[in-house]
Design a protein around this motif. Structure first.
Motif, PDB file in Angstrom:
ATOM      1  N   VAL A  14       0.832  -1.204   0.000  1.00  0.00           N
ATOM      2  CA  VAL A  14       0.000   0.000   0.000  1.00  0.00           C
ATOM      3  C   VAL A  14       0.870   1.260   0.000  1.00  0.00           C
ATOM      4  CG1 VAL A  14      -1.727   1.312   1.295  1.00  0.00           C
ATOM      5  CG2 VAL A  14      -1.958  -1.170   1.069  1.00  0.00           C
ATOM      6  N   GLN A  15       1.930   1.283   0.781  1.00  0.00           N
ATOM      7  CA  GLN A  15       2.835   2.441   0.788  1.00  0.00           C
ATOM      8  C   GLN A  15       3.450   2.646  -0.594  1.00  0.00           C
ATOM      9  OE1 GLN A  15       5.365   0.977   3.934  1.00  0.00           O
ATOM     10  NE2 GLN A  15       4.712   2.639   5.310  1.00  0.00           N
ATOM     11  N   HIS A  16       3.870   1.567  -1.208  1.00  0.00           N
ATOM     12  CA  HIS A  16       4.475   1.632  -2.533  1.00  0.00           C
ATOM     13  C   HIS A  16       3.454   2.128  -3.556  1.00  0.00           C
ATOM     14  CE1 HIS A  16       6.137   0.009  -6.340  1.00  0.00           C
ATOM     15  NE2 HIS A  16       7.293   0.333  -5.786  1.00  0.00           N
ATOM     16  N   LEU A  17       2.233   1.630  -3.471  1.00  0.00           N
ATOM     17  CA  LEU A  17       1.185   2.058  -4.384  1.00  0.00           C
ATOM     18  C   LEU A  17       0.894   3.549  -4.216  1.00  0.00           C
ATOM     19  CD1 LEU A  17      -0.936   1.388  -6.512  1.00  0.00           C
ATOM     20  CD2 LEU A  17      -2.484   0.744  -4.650  1.00  0.00           C
ATOM     21  N   ARG A  18       0.786   3.996  -2.971  1.00  0.00           N
ATOM     22  CA  ARG A  18       0.537   5.428  -2.722  1.00  0.00           C
ATOM     23  C   ARG A  18       1.664   6.285  -3.293  1.00  0.00           C
ATOM     24  NH1 ARG A  18      -0.186   6.501   3.229  1.00  0.00           N
ATOM     25  NH2 ARG A  18      -0.353   8.627   2.470  1.00  0.00           N
ATOM     26  N   PHE A  19       2.905   5.854  -3.088  1.00  0.00           N
ATOM     27  CA  PHE A  19       4.054   6.596  -3.601  1.00  0.00           C
ATOM     28  C   PHE A  19       4.009   6.684  -5.122  1.00  0.00           C
ATOM     29  CE2 PHE A  19       8.404   6.565  -5.312  1.00  0.00           C
ATOM     30  CZ  PHE A  19       8.850   7.781  -4.823  1.00  0.00           C
ATOM     31  N   ALA A  25       0.978  11.391 -10.548  1.00  0.00           N
ATOM     32  CA  ALA A  25       0.246  12.659 -10.578  1.00  0.00           C
ATOM     33  C   ALA A  25       1.207  13.841 -10.735  1.00  0.00           C
ATOM     34  CB  ALA A  25      -0.593  12.806  -9.319  1.00  0.00           C
ATOM     35  N   VAL A  26       2.298  13.816  -9.985  1.00  0.00           N
ATOM     36  CA  VAL A  26       3.289  14.898 -10.078  1.00  0.00           C
ATOM     37  C   VAL A  26       3.865  14.973 -11.488  1.00  0.00           C
ATOM     38  CG1 VAL A  26       5.589  15.637  -9.308  1.00  0.00           C
ATOM     39  CG2 VAL A  26       3.880  14.906  -7.635  1.00  0.00           C
ATOM     40  N   LEU A  27       4.206  13.828 -12.053  1.00  0.00           N
ATOM     41  CA  LEU A  27       4.803  13.821 -13.390  1.00  0.00           C
ATOM     42  C   LEU A  27       3.798  14.237 -14.462  1.00  0.00           C
ATOM     43  CD1 LEU A  27       7.021  10.626 -13.156  1.00  0.00           C
ATOM     44  CD2 LEU A  27       7.769  13.016 -13.128  1.00  0.00           C
TER      45      LEU A  27
END
Length: 64
Positions: A14-19, A25-27
């Motif tokens: 989940v942490q990896h997915l959120r990252f 989104a940023v890119l």
């Protein structure tokens, strides 16, 4: 194979997915900013390079 990568990164799934969703989104936004800057070079003159610098720094912090 997947768990090896997650262990190397010290993240749960989940942490990896959120990252990765945040990075995507940023890119995506950065791509739009870059295109607009290409059309109107007088705006956002340092936005792309500063954002890339921050992304690079965050990747360096996450590296094992």
């Amino acid at each position: 194979m997947i768990s090896d990568h997650l262990q190397e990164q010290g993240m749960s799934y989940v942490q990896h997915l959120r990252f990765t969703v945040h990075l995507c989104a940023v890119l995506l936004v950065l791509s739009c900013v870059t295109l607009i800057h290409g059309i109107m070079p007088f705006i956002w003159t340092e936005k792309v390079s500063s954002t890339i610098g921050r992304l690079h720094h965050s990747f360096q912090e996450k590296s094992p």
